[in-house]
Design a protein around this motif. Sequence first.
Motif, mmCIF file in Angstrom:
data_model
loop_
_atom_site.group_PDB
_atom_site.id
_atom_site.type_symbol
_atom_site.label_atom_id
_atom_site.label_comp_id
_atom_site.label_asym_id
_atom_site.label_seq_id
_atom_site.Cartn_x
_atom_site.Cartn_y
_atom_site.Cartn_z
ATOM 1 N N LEU A 94 10.665 61.812 73.603
ATOM 2 C CA LEU A 94 11.184 62.540 72.430
ATOM 3 C C LEU A 94 10.560 62.070 71.123
ATOM 4 N N VAL A 95 10.102 60.832 71.081
ATOM 5 C CA VAL A 95 9.534 60.293 69.847
ATOM 6 C C VAL A 95 8.018 60.417 69.916
ATOM 7 N N GLY A 96 7.486 61.350 69.133
ATOM 8 C CA GLY A 96 6.042 61.550 69.094
ATOM 9 C C GLY A 96 5.440 60.832 67.898
ATOM 10 N N PRO A 97 4.136 60.924 67.732
ATOM 11 C CA PRO A 97 3.477 60.229 66.621
ATOM 12 C C PRO A 97 3.898 60.763 65.252
ATOM 13 N N ALA A 98 4.337 62.019 65.199
ATOM 14 C CA ALA A 98 4.740 62.605 63.913
ATOM 15 C C ALA A 98 6.247 62.790 63.833
ATOM 16 N N GLY A 99 7.002 62.100 64.679
ATOM 17 C CA GLY A 99 8.457 62.238 64.671
ATOM 18 C C GLY A 99 8.934 62.828 65.990
ATOM 19 N N ARG A 100 10.153 63.313 65.966
ATOM 20 C CA ARG A 100 10.773 63.840 67.185
ATOM 21 C C ARG A 100 10.097 65.149 67.613
ATOM 22 N N ILE A 101 9.780 65.241 68.915
ATOM 23 C CA ILE A 101 9.169 66.463 69.422
ATOM 24 C C ILE A 101 10.253 67.416 69.897
ATOM 25 N N SER A 102 9.859 68.617 70.255
ATOM 26 C CA SER A 102 10.793 69.645 70.703
ATOM 27 C C SER A 102 11.572 69.158 71.920
ATOM 28 N N PHE A 103 12.872 69.331 71.867
ATOM 29 C CA PHE A 103 13.740 68.932 72.965
ATOM 30 C C PHE A 103 13.390 69.723 74.221
ATOM 31 N N ASP A 104 13.092 71.002 74.071
ATOM 32 C CA ASP A 104 12.733 71.846 75.204
ATOM 33 C C ASP A 104 11.489 71.309 75.915
ATOM 34 N N ILE A 105 10.489 70.926 75.143
ATOM 35 C CA ILE A 105 9.248 70.407 75.724
ATOM 36 C C ILE A 105 9.519 69.106 76.468
ATOM 37 N N ALA A 106 10.321 68.235 75.883
ATOM 38 C CA ALA A 106 10.632 66.962 76.530
ATOM 39 C C ALA A 106 11.378 67.179 77.842
ATOM 40 N N VAL A 107 12.333 68.104 77.850
ATOM 41 C CA VAL A 107 13.058 68.395 79.095
ATOM 42 C C VAL A 107 12.084 68.963 80.125
ATOM 43 N N GLY A 108 11.174 69.824 79.688
ATOM 44 C CA GLY A 108 10.178 70.384 80.600
ATOM 45 C C GLY A 108 9.295 69.322 81.224
ATOM 46 N N GLN A 109 8.979 68.275 80.465
ATOM 47 C CA GLN A 109 8.141 67.201 80.983
ATOM 48 C C GLN A 109 8.899 66.292 81.947
ATOM 49 N N HIS A 110 10.225 66.326 81.900
ATOM 50 C CA HIS A 110 11.041 65.443 82.752
ATOM 51 C C HIS A 110 11.943 66.230 83.689
ATOM 52 N N LEU A 111 11.514 67.432 84.078
ATOM 53 C CA LEU A 111 12.327 68.246 84.990
ATOM 54 C C LEU A 111 12.618 67.513 86.289
ATOM 55 N N GLY A 112 11.662 66.779 86.787
ATOM 56 C CA GLY A 112 11.850 66.039 88.037
ATOM 57 C C GLY A 112 12.983 65.037 87.938
ATOM 58 N N TRP A 113 13.056 64.335 86.806
ATOM 59 C CA TRP A 113 14.119 63.347 86.626
ATOM 60 C C TRP A 113 15.487 64.035 86.595
ATOM 61 N N PHE A 114 15.579 65.152 85.842
ATOM 62 C CA PHE A 114 16.855 65.878 85.779
ATOM 63 C C PHE A 114 17.238 66.399 87.160
ATOM 64 N N SER A 115 16.268 66.933 87.904
ATOM 65 C CA SER A 115 16.549 67.448 89.251
ATOM 66 C C SER A 115 17.021 66.332 90.171
ATOM 67 N N THR A 116 16.390 65.153 90.057
ATOM 68 C CA THR A 116 16.793 64.008 90.879
ATOM 69 C C THR A 116 18.214 63.578 90.542
ATOM 70 N N ALA A 117 18.519 63.513 89.249
ATOM 71 C CA ALA A 117 19.869 63.109 88.831
ATOM 72 C C ALA A 117 20.912 64.091 89.344
ATOM 73 N N LEU A 118 20.621 65.375 89.244
ATOM 74 C CA LEU A 118 21.568 66.381 89.727
ATOM 75 C C LEU A 118 21.692 66.325 91.243
#
Length: 167
Positions: A18-42
Amino acid sequence: MDQDTELKNGAAAFARTLVGPAGRISFDIAVGQHLGWFSTALARGLSWHQIIELLRRASVTRDDGRPLARGHLSAVYSRQRRKVHQQPPGNAVEPPPAIGARPPKPPWQPPSSPARPRPASSTQKVQRDPEQASGTRPTEQTSTPTNSAIRSFMNRAAKQRNGNNER
């Protein structure tokens, strides 16, 4: 690696994303990059509230410091998951249309009328339908069996809606 540690490490990785070089990045993009983790948790049986608590402990909160909203997180996850499943294989991207090309016709518009037949030579006349040439259209009284079936269905449905259910 034990399951709890794996989930905690995944939440920390999400927080770092979530913390990019210019500040917080899009929440949607971050969730998209970690779909596997969310799927595993669920898949391991965690509820959205438990996932939010894991993320809160990894310092993932809303901009105002409150915990994430369950509805927002689950909606973003679903949207990103749908996006991944709708992409064509191999991440093929359609090329942009050529400059001056007509855009594709939207599906809700009726198909265009068929092209008029062209004369074989410039001296030959084109035969035209007399109804089309005069500009007249078929009247409401001439209906196809399909239209009458639709009308009778609509009438029955209206009677049922209005409580005039006669069987």
